[in-house]
Design an enzyme around this catalytic site. Sequence first.
Site, mmCIF file in Angstrom:
data_model
loop_
_atom_site.group_PDB
_atom_site.id
_atom_site.type_symbol
_atom_site.label_atom_id
_atom_site.label_comp_id
_atom_site.label_asym_id
_atom_site.label_seq_id
_atom_site.Cartn_x
_atom_site.Cartn_y
_atom_site.Cartn_z
ATOM 1 N N SER A 55 0.837 -1.212 0.000
ATOM 2 C CA SER A 55 0.000 0.000 0.000
ATOM 3 C C SER A 55 0.871 1.261 0.000
ATOM 4 C CB SER A 55 -0.948 0.010 1.199
ATOM 5 O OG SER A 55 -0.228 0.068 2.418
ATOM 6 N N HIS A 56 2.170 1.118 0.318
ATOM 7 C CA HIS A 56 3.060 2.287 0.318
ATOM 8 C C HIS A 56 4.339 2.040 -0.468
ATOM 9 C CE1 HIS A 56 0.055 3.260 3.271
ATOM 10 N NE2 HIS A 56 0.334 4.526 3.006
ATOM 11 N N ARG A 60 2.336 3.949 -4.903
ATOM 12 C CA ARG A 60 2.228 5.375 -4.558
ATOM 13 C C ARG A 60 2.860 6.309 -5.588
ATOM 14 N NH1 ARG A 60 -1.416 6.841 -0.665
ATOM 15 N NH2 ARG A 60 -1.806 4.941 0.471
ATOM 16 N N PHE A 129 3.669 10.478 2.800
ATOM 17 C CA PHE A 129 2.807 9.705 1.895
ATOM 18 C C PHE A 129 3.232 8.241 1.922
ATOM 19 C CE2 PHE A 129 1.210 9.311 -2.726
ATOM 20 C CZ PHE A 129 -0.122 9.458 -2.364
ATOM 21 N N ASP A 186 3.685 -1.148 12.948
ATOM 22 C CA ASP A 186 3.311 0.074 12.244
ATOM 23 C C ASP A 186 1.864 -0.093 11.817
ATOM 24 O OD1 ASP A 186 3.056 2.284 10.632
ATOM 25 O OD2 ASP A 186 4.280 1.468 8.989
ATOM 26 N N GLY A 195 -4.716 3.435 1.504
ATOM 27 C CA GLY A 195 -4.045 2.809 0.360
ATOM 28 C C GLY A 195 -4.588 1.421 0.079
ATOM 29 N N ASP A 196 -4.901 0.667 1.133
ATOM 30 C CA ASP A 196 -5.428 -0.688 0.917
ATOM 31 C C ASP A 196 -6.852 -0.655 0.363
ATOM 32 O OD1 ASP A 196 -3.305 -2.456 1.506
ATOM 33 O OD2 ASP A 196 -3.511 -1.993 3.633
ATOM 34 N N LEU A 312 5.130 -12.472 14.814
ATOM 35 C CA LEU A 312 5.238 -11.162 15.467
ATOM 36 C C LEU A 312 4.959 -10.086 14.425
ATOM 37 C CD1 LEU A 312 8.693 -11.318 17.279
ATOM 38 C CD2 LEU A 312 6.489 -11.034 18.400
ATOM 39 N N PRO A 313 4.497 -8.898 14.850
ATOM 40 C CA PRO A 313 4.449 -7.800 13.890
ATOM 41 C C PRO A 313 5.851 -7.593 13.326
ATOM 42 C CG PRO A 313 3.805 -7.052 16.110
ATOM 43 C CD PRO A 313 4.084 -8.507 16.199
ATOM 44 N N ARG A 316 6.292 -10.714 8.866
ATOM 45 C CA ARG A 316 5.901 -10.872 7.457
ATOM 46 C C ARG A 316 6.821 -10.036 6.559
ATOM 47 N NH1 ARG A 316 3.818 -7.897 3.895
ATOM 48 N NH2 ARG A 316 3.672 -6.244 5.456
HETATM 49 P P1 NDP Z 1 -1.545 -3.758 8.877
HETATM 50 O O1 NDP Z 1 -2.883 -3.841 9.497
HETATM 51 O O2 NDP Z 1 -1.282 -4.541 7.657
HETATM 52 O O3 NDP Z 1 -0.420 -4.156 9.924
HETATM 53 C C1 NDP Z 1 -0.304 -3.457 11.131
HETATM 54 C C2 NDP Z 1 0.805 -4.068 11.967
HETATM 55 O O4 NDP Z 1 0.376 -5.328 12.457
HETATM 56 C C3 NDP Z 1 2.095 -4.343 11.201
HETATM 57 O O5 NDP Z 1 3.179 -4.112 12.028
HETATM 58 C C4 NDP Z 1 1.961 -5.829 10.838
HETATM 59 O O6 NDP Z 1 3.220 -6.481 10.687
HETATM 60 C C5 NDP Z 1 1.242 -6.364 12.039
HETATM 61 N N1 NDP Z 1 0.412 -7.515 11.747
HETATM 62 C C6 NDP Z 1 -0.504 -7.641 10.767
HETATM 63 N N2 NDP Z 1 -1.104 -8.845 10.853
HETATM 64 C C7 NDP Z 1 -0.552 -9.489 11.901
HETATM 65 C C8 NDP Z 1 -0.742 -10.767 12.492
HETATM 66 N N3 NDP Z 1 -1.633 -11.613 12.017
HETATM 67 N N4 NDP Z 1 0.020 -11.096 13.563
HETATM 68 C C9 NDP Z 1 0.930 -10.223 14.060
HETATM 69 N N5 NDP Z 1 1.165 -9.003 13.535
HETATM 70 C C10 NDP Z 1 0.420 -8.632 12.477
HETATM 71 O O7 NDP Z 1 -1.145 -2.229 8.590
HETATM 72 P P2 NDP Z 1 -2.122 -0.999 8.293
HETATM 73 O O8 NDP Z 1 -3.017 -1.419 7.197
HETATM 74 O O9 NDP Z 1 -2.707 -0.524 9.545
HETATM 75 O O10 NDP Z 1 -1.078 0.081 7.755
HETATM 76 C C11 NDP Z 1 -0.395 -0.147 6.544
HETATM 77 C C12 NDP Z 1 0.630 0.910 6.295
HETATM 78 O O11 NDP Z 1 0.005 2.127 5.947
HETATM 79 C C13 NDP Z 1 1.562 1.228 7.479
HETATM 80 O O12 NDP Z 1 2.893 1.090 7.025
HETATM 81 C C14 NDP Z 1 1.260 2.696 7.790
HETATM 82 O O13 NDP Z 1 2.378 3.442 8.227
HETATM 83 C C15 NDP Z 1 0.793 3.189 6.434
HETATM 84 N N6 NDP Z 1 -0.004 4.400 6.580
HETATM 85 C C16 NDP Z 1 0.591 5.599 6.302
HETATM 86 C C17 NDP Z 1 -0.132 6.764 6.463
HETATM 87 C C18 NDP Z 1 0.507 8.091 6.247
HETATM 88 O O14 NDP Z 1 -0.135 9.106 6.500
HETATM 89 N N7 NDP Z 1 1.746 8.163 5.793
HETATM 90 C C19 NDP Z 1 -1.530 6.757 6.891
HETATM 91 C C20 NDP Z 1 -2.027 5.434 7.202
HETATM 92 C C21 NDP Z 1 -1.286 4.300 7.017
HETATM 93 P P3 NDP Z 1 3.779 -6.816 9.184
HETATM 94 O O15 NDP Z 1 4.183 -5.491 8.608
HETATM 95 O O16 NDP Z 1 4.924 -7.747 9.392
HETATM 96 O O17 NDP Z 1 2.631 -7.446 8.442
HETATM 97 O O1 PYC Z 2 -2.857 4.644 3.373
HETATM 98 O O2 PYC Z 2 -4.104 5.812 4.732
HETATM 99 C C1 PYC Z 2 -3.159 5.712 3.950
HETATM 100 C C2 PYC Z 2 -2.315 6.892 3.699
HETATM 101 C C3 PYC Z 2 -2.623 8.195 3.907
HETATM 102 C C4 PYC Z 2 -1.532 8.940 3.512
HETATM 103 C C5 PYC Z 2 -0.589 8.084 3.069
HETATM 104 N N1 PYC Z 2 -1.076 6.830 3.203
#
Ligand code: NDP
Ligand code: PYC
Length: 345
Positions: A55-56, A60, A129, A186, A195-196, A312-313, A316
């Site tokens: 997603s990033h 992007r 972003f 994270d 993004g997802d 663990l987070p 993956r």
């Molecule tokens: P996820 O829900 O995919 O994952 C969140 C965290 O949980 C990660 O550390 C992940 O580790 C861990 N995780 C996921 N599944 C499991 C599991 N089954 N067991 C243990 N740990 C788990 O991430 P989000 O969708 O919440 O966010 C995705 C990305 O979007 C992030 O990198 C975030 O920074 C980015 N983002 C950026 C924004 C911005 O403004 N710049 C805004 C919003 C989001 P792993 O990575 O190893 O899967």
């Molecule tokens: O995936 O939510 C998101 C996001 C917002 C800004 C950058 N990524």
Amino acid sequence: MSALPLVDETPGEALSLDQLTQLLETIFLRHGTSLEVARSLAANCAGAERDGAHSHGVFRIPGYVSTLKSGWVDGQAVPVVEDVASGFVRVDAANGFAQPALAAARALLVEKARSAGIAVLAIRNSHHFAALWPDVEPFAYEGLVALSVVNSMTCVVPHGADRPLFGTNPIAFAAPRAGGEPIVFDLATSAIAHGDVQIAARKGERLPPGMGVDSLGQATQDPKAILEGGALLPFGGHKGSALSMMVELLAAALTGGNFSFEFDWSNHPGAKTPWTGQLLIVIDPSKAAGQNFAERSQELVRQMHGVGLKRLPGDRRHWQREKSQEQGITLARTELAQLRELAGL
Ligand code: NDP
Ligand code: PYC
């Protein structure tokens, strides 16, 4: 928030991390960034793609390009770093990207964290972003604990409210661990990252229940309905909503950046990058009492595995990183063609 057309996801060529980084750097330079900014964003985005943080990752790039073309962000910005207190560094990112602002302040931040035991970095007037883990993970490799928050753009309905206000507001944390990769998580404080939702719309997939609402505020699993006038929900109801509120306060109010609802990009068609703020807190655990922190981290992980935990987070990402190192980073055929076109190749 407009939905994207369906794309052909057929796997194409596999690139090395260096090849992908170089390709992305060329795109940023071609669209007006300085060399420093191009290097910083290319390394961040290629690293995300390598780790399967799709997603990033390269997904992007069109958004970065359209934003640069729109004039919304300054790709040549030179961040201004201020040493304001023994444990506090401020950066005005000068309407540029957050990653070069962090890079500019990093040495001073680490120096302060090591001498005072803790230091805060407040970045404002910045665009983030990207994934947040690349901002914290390197500190843990240096034996430091790091926490970061960044706010984004209004698209999340606070728990108990009727309309969106918060951003997707991620929180990232990293801590060193003896004999293993650092502990890193994270997570967006929304039920799903924006993004997802875009990726699901692009693939024509439905979302799990509880992620968002349509333009009438009704629950929906259709990503397009969320993107076209709808909104996201916080994760975990009132708990995620409270964390998202905290991110608004720390990343925007405390840094002097914009809240997620405070900027207006409507005069910059193509602008996609939130113009907000970011906070980092870095702690030197060697100042803490008791046993070595990294050993204690490892003990916690050992106990978690002992009660049956398999993942663990961060695991993956590390599995995917290893795979990418062995087999290269495989991009969809159409995606690679689009990147090469943006690079003028
Ligand atoms: P996820 O829900 O995919 O994952 C969140 C965290 O949980 C990660 O550390 C992940 O580790 C861990 N995780 C996921 N599944 C499991 C599991 N089954 N067991 C243990 N740990 C788990 O991430 P989000 O969708 O919440 O966010 C995705 C990305 O979007 C992030 O990198 C975030 O920074 C980015 N983002 C950026 C924004 C911005 O403004 N710049 C805004 C919003 C989001 P792993 O990575 O190893 O899967
Ligand atoms: O995936 O939510 C998101 C996001 C917002 C800004 C950058 N990524």
